[in-house]
Motif scaffolding. Sequence first.
Motif, short mmCIF file in Angstrom:
data_model
loop_
_atom_site.label_atom_id
_atom_site.label_comp_id
_atom_site.label_asym_id
_atom_site.label_seq_id
_atom_site.Cartn_x
_atom_site.Cartn_y
_atom_site.Cartn_z
N UNK A 128 0.86 -1.19 0.00
CA UNK A 128 0.00 0.00 0.00
C UNK A 128 0.89 1.24 0.00
N UNK A 129 0.59 2.19 -0.87
CA UNK A 129 1.35 3.44 -0.91
C UNK A 129 0.35 4.58 -0.74
N UNK A 130 0.58 5.38 0.30
CA UNK A 130 -0.34 6.47 0.63
C UNK A 130 0.40 7.80 0.44
N UNK A 131 -0.16 8.65 -0.38
CA UNK A 131 0.48 9.95 -0.65
C UNK A 131 0.17 10.95 0.46
N UNK A 132 1.21 11.64 0.91
CA UNK A 132 1.05 12.72 1.88
C UNK A 132 1.64 13.97 1.25
N UNK A 139 3.17 0.71 3.16
CA UNK A 139 2.72 -0.33 4.10
C UNK A 139 2.74 -1.69 3.42
N UNK A 140 3.13 -2.68 4.20
CA UNK A 140 3.13 -4.08 3.72
C UNK A 140 2.10 -4.82 4.55
N UNK A 141 0.82 -4.85 4.10
CA UNK A 141 -0.25 -5.40 4.96
C UNK A 141 -0.05 -6.88 5.28
N UNK A 142 0.62 -7.62 4.39
CA UNK A 142 0.81 -9.06 4.65
C UNK A 142 1.86 -9.30 5.74
N UNK A 143 2.68 -8.29 6.00
CA UNK A 143 3.79 -8.47 6.96
C UNK A 143 3.71 -7.50 8.14
N UNK A 144 2.70 -6.61 8.14
CA UNK A 144 2.54 -5.67 9.25
C UNK A 144 3.66 -4.64 9.34
N UNK A 145 4.28 -4.29 8.21
CA UNK A 145 5.39 -3.33 8.23
C UNK A 145 4.96 -1.98 7.69
N UNK A 146 5.60 -0.93 8.24
CA UNK A 146 5.35 0.43 7.76
C UNK A 146 6.69 1.06 7.44
#
Length: 335
Positions: A128-132, A139-146
């Motif tokens: 997941x890539x969220x623009x700010x 974010x890596x939802x399968x691994x819980x990493x940010x």
Amino acid sequence: MSGRNMKNQGPTMGGAVFWLAGCLLAGLATGCRRNLPHSILDPAGPQAAQIERLWWEMFTVYGMVFIMTLALLAWALLARPRERSALGPRFVVAAGIVIPTVILVIMLIMDLRASRAISTDRADMQVQVIGHGWWFEVRYPEHGLVDANEIHVPAGSMVRFELSSASMLHSFWIPRLGGKRDQLPDHPNELRLEASHPGVYHGVCTEYCAGQHARMAFRLVAHSRADFEAWLAARQQPPAEPADGKLRRGREAYLNGGCASCHSIQGVSEGDIGPDLTHVGSRLTLGAGQFDNSPGGLAGWIANPQALKPGNRMPPSYLTPDELHAIVHYLWSLK
Ligand code: CUA
């Protein structure tokens, strides 16, 4: 119009022709060179290879149209009035309607073929890539990493990017891997890309988002499968406890200096305004792809981020030199 003025039109139009040809040559000399990090003509994945092929097809066809148009323009400028009228309305219908229609249909077919070749349902991994304003949260939802401003993937895997925005409209683009996709605040988009070989690929925001749009970039690091597994295993470990007094002073200064209210470090602080700093010491760049990461760069950024990237949301700090030094020492240890 006087005869003198009419005579002057020749050199003016001729100048325009040479200007256009010059622009084309300059574009070829600069935009098409290989080994540039943002060149679509140096594809590093199957989607980008399709786009490159379409680009060359378009360049060939439209280049021929351009040369023929220039030739006709030169002929029109040089021919006598009697010779010009000899072509007649049939030529206008053929060259102005029939031939352009045929060319556009051929190009549409090439375009559809490329779109079909690019589209896939395969997804070996989710990111997941969220623009700010103006950086990218990863974010890596399968691994819980940010993470932030850096994406790690295995080469040869199809990555499904879920793209969104927490601020204004942005657009996600890794020129050497494939096409662009908008990042909207109210609707997630998706894009599937694959890097064929390990390497570091440059990404940018490619939709004008005001302020520091031009300084909103990121890196995608494609690892070999074994390197990616090692990276993942290292990232899933919480940051180590500070091993000595200097690191502990750095963590205290980080917590007391205002950093913790905006930034998150796993197990230390939970700010959610700025990028996560859990592994900031291993990041390749600072300021969303702007500067190489180094202790000196970190110190400069913390001391006065507004001087390096005006308008970003991080205020200047009012730390003593000792506190700044301790914070940088601590952050740099977060690998
Ligand atoms: Cu974000 Cu342009």
